[in-house]
Scaffold this motif. Structure first.
Motif: not given
Length: 796
Positions: A272-284, A287-288, A295-304
């Motif tokens: 899992l990685v966080t992708i935010d703006g360069a000036d982001a101050r918190d990461f909630d 994604v992976w 032929g589809g996708w398995h997506v994981l969205v993790a939230i604080a």
């Protein structure tokens, strides 16, 4: 009694104005003196005033009729609330009890046992001070009935310091505060005249100097154009709370680091990685993704997992609810949660274990979610990435992200984005593209270095689409479980807005289908047609303005803009209370670990309507504060550019003028009608334009202009422009006078022309006849507008 206060206009005052007026005097004035001050004459108006005073006494605002006036005045001056009638007490709301009942405690009393508060349509918030009626005959009856919610008790004030000898005077920057304050010698912190200062009110029974309440300077901010002034003024003007209660901070700082516990799923093996703006101050959110065999996708969205730390009914939860959301400025954040959580245990910082509420999404090759599963887990972010890094890595720039992350995470995520984006286009989501401007501040000097359009990449859209898919899954889970919840609602534009837009588009040479049932697809057809054309920006802006504002609601009413039947906010619980409510609801639906303490309480489930209204209002408050700060930053940035010329477009048109938007940095400023010359200008609201009645000149929405900056007012945060050149619309106008001519010269040349539109002369060149004398009063709304402006400029 001292002389009347000329700051208060004549006529029947409001209750608030009446109370403020009475506070100005060392001893309360009589009814006769009040009537004289407000120039109230006649028996009927005097009866109204008498009834208002009686009602204020009945409500306890002015105290009992037989109470000492001097005592009441001293209490008011000291910043205390006045003493009330026997059964009416000053109380402070403390929140809900475990049974879901709202509680309040007496203020300034040894009785610390809470009362159960009964209320009607007006629902108080935690920390509100209220007037309530209690049963004084039966102390065992712990019930209180709300009379009214009091305005927040002022403890601090931000204002301009004015030196008066060794003393000082504070002029508040918040226009809602209709009084000034005095600073005693020795409590000014050597503030200089004209400086912005942050002050604390002094709670003292001693009479204030010259009738002004006393404050002491806590901090010297600097001049009005100082970098941090803009955000502080916006915070004060919008009444955004800055300081956290000590108990809320204590709870946040005592939170324990996460450990793997029974009932949670270990997600630490996922990249899992966080992708935010360069000036982001918190990461909630993190994604992976990976491809599936079909032929589809398995997506994981993790939230604080904020619900683990913020429990209903605590001081921490009460404060989060009161704030409703975090507020973001270029130089600071006013967070919803204390820093120990917002930047600490709730932020998904890289290489640190964090509790999370995650959703597995299985998405087919057409972008449709076929299955989802919510889990409470323990995760560890593998990297903190920025949008720029991710886009550059995807575009082939080497070394931007580790090779393993690029191959195993970034490229699969772009595969997910492609199918989700295609699905979005097929369902016809509104495709508005409006630039967002970034204010760059030098970290050393704190000065504004540039204002530029923030670049928008596919990496931004990638995260947006993943978050939307997670939000839709959350809304669907709540709907299927048939439990109380909060949804994000965006309604179909109303008929009048669509008709006004249709009229404007026709004027611009475009059309939108004339149907009763309108969909985002119909707007998108116009947006596609104007793509890459000069008028594209104003068309996008006009369509945006035709939309309804989104809001929170306990019923699922769909989301028009996204073209979705069900939608909620799940992905940002660090900065939005709505998302925390959704998390609590999902914990109940999942029957997850720690459901009893972390799930949605019965009290909140019963009050979701009130909660939805409140957080919709705090969202609006944050938006206004962020906009005001941005305007102030832009004004400070433009202050040394007065006299320079810029390319602009007409961004909006009003009865008093039009607002021009600079093409290079998005700065907006007023072009007042008085600067347009001696013609009489008619405002045609339906067509978004103003027209010169005599010359036929036209200024309309979207018109390109060449403007000169006439004024940059750092006190109000506003700009004013004049026109030096323009794209001709409609009639070919006569030669214009330069906008930089002196204001006095322009005003003197048009005193009569503006009132009559033709110097008071008849169209056939007949005898001059003043407008309004000997003529039948015009009936059209346009002539009413003329009369209105005529009076206004005649006074000048």
């Amino acid at each position: 009694m001292s002389k009347k206060d000329d700051r208060f206009p004549p006529g029947i005052p409001s209750k608030e104005m009446l109370v403020e007026f009475i506070r100005q005097f060392d001893s309360p004035p009589s009814k006769r003196e009040i009537a004289y001050a407000f120039k109230i004459k006649g028996d009927e108006d005097r009866v109204v005033l008498k009834d208002m005073l009686r009602q204020l006494k009945k409500e306890g605002i002015l105290g009992r009729a037989n109470k000492s006036h001097d005592t009441a005045q001293n209490e008011i001056r000291s910043g205390k609330r006045p003493k009330l009638a026997d059964s009416v007490r000053l109380m402070r709301v403390i929140g809900f009890n475990p049974s879901g009942k709202l509680q309040a405690k007496l203020v300034d009393s040894d009785d610390r046992e809470p009362y159960i508060l009964h209320y009607g349509e007006e629902v108080p918030n935690p920390h509100d001070e209220i007037m309530a009626r209690i049963d004084t005959q039966n102390p065992e009856n712990r019930k209180a009935t709300l009379i009214r919610v009091l305005p927040p008790r002022m403890t601090h004030v931000l204002g301009i310091f004015h030196g008066v000898g060794e003393h000082g005077r504070i002029e508040p920057v918040n226009r809602k505060i209709q009084e000034e304050f005095a600073v005693r010698s020795g409590e000014t912190k050597n503030a200089q005249d004209g400086e912005l200062v942050y002050c604390e009110l002094i709670d003292s029974n001693q009479p204030a100097r010259r009738g002004l309440r006393l404050v002491k300077v806590l901090e010297r901010i600097g001049r009005m154009d100082a970098p941090k002034s803009a955000s502080l003024i916006a915070i004060q003007n919008q009444d955004i709370p800055m300081e956290f209660p000590a108990e809320a901070v204590r709870i946040a700082e005592s939170a324990q680091p996460p450990v793997m516990q029974k009932g949670r799923v270990d997600l630490r093996d996922y990249d899992l990685v966080t992708i935010d703006g360069a000036d982001a101050r918190d990461f909630d959110d993190a994604v992976w993704a990976e491809p599936t065999k079909d032929g589809g996708w398995h997506v994981l969205v993790a939230i604080a997992d904020v619900a683990h730390y913020v429990h209903f009914g605590t001081a921490l939860d009460n404060e989060a609810f009161l704030r409703g959301n975090s507020v973001y400025f270029p130089n600071r954040v006013v967070p919803m949660l204390p820093e120990a959580l917002s930047n600490g245990l709730c932020s998904l910082n890289p290489n640190e274990d964090r509790y999370c509420l995650a959703v597995h999404l299985w998405i087919d090759n057409k972008g449709k979610t076929t299955k989802y599963e919510f889990v409470r887990g323990l995760m560890r972010s593998k990297a903190r990435l920025t949008y720029e890094q991710v886009q550059a890595a995807h575009d082939g720039e080497p070394g931007m992200v580790p090779e393993a992350i690029l191959k195993n995470v970034i490229e699969p995520l772009y595969g997910v984005f492609r199918v989700l984006d295609k699905r979005r286009q097929e369902r016809g989501a509104l495709d508005l593209d409006l630039p967002e401007h970034k204010v760059a501040i030098d970290p050393t000097s704190g000065r504004i270095t540039s204002i530029s359009v923030r670049e928008r990449f596919d990496s931004h859209k990638l995260i947006e689409e993943c978050m939307i898919a997670a939000n839709v899954a959350a809304a669907n889970a709540i709907e299927k479980a048939d439990v109380p919840g909060i949804f994000r609602v965006h309604e179909t534009p109303d008929f009048e807005r669509v008709m006004n837009l249709r009229t404007f588009l026709k004027q611009m040479g475009y059309s939108i289908v004339n149907k009763e049932e309108i969909s985002p697809h119909h707007f998108n057809e116009v947006l596609t047609e104007v793509k890459d054309k000069p008028e594209a920006h104003v068309i996008h802006l006009s369509i945006l303005r035709s939309q309804m504002a989104a809001f929170y609601h306990p019923k699922n009413l769909g989301h028009f803009g996204l073209s979705l039947d069900e939608y909620t906010h799940f992905t940002s619980p660090i900065r939005r209370y709505s998302d925390l409510i959704v998390h609590r609801t999902l914990i109940d639906v999942m029957d997850a670990v720690d459901r009893e303490q972390d799930g949605l309480s019965a009290a909140q489930a019963e009050n979701l309507g009130t909660i939805s209204t409140h957080i919709s209002q705090t969202e609006r408050r944050a938006m206004l504060a962020e906009r005001e700060a941005r305007e102030r930053y832009i004004t400070n940035y433009m202050a040394d550019k007065v006299g320079k010329e810029f390319d602009a477009i007409v961004a909006s048109v009003n009865s008093f003028g039009m607002f021009a938007e600079l093409r290079e940095n998005g700065a907006q400023g007023l072009i007042p009608l008085r600067s347009l010359g001696s013609d009489f200008w008619l405002f045609e609201k339906e067509l978004n334009r103003i027209v010169g009645r005599r010359t036929g000149e036209v200024f309309h929405l979207g018109q390109r202009l060449r403007v000169v900056l006439v004024e940059a007012n750092t006190l109000t945060g506003s700009l004013q422009f004049g026109i030096v050149g323009r794209e001709v619309a409609g009639h070919n106008p006569p030669k214009r006078r330069d906008a930089r001519h002196s204001q006095d010269d322009r005003r003197n040349s048009r005193k009569t022309d503006f009132r009559s539109g033709n110097g008071g002369k008849k169209e056939d060149g007949g005898k001059k006849k003043p407008f309004g004398k000997g003529k039948k009063k015009p009936k059209t709304s346009q002539h009413k507008l003329e009369n209105k402006h005529g009076k206004r400029y005649k006074k000048k």
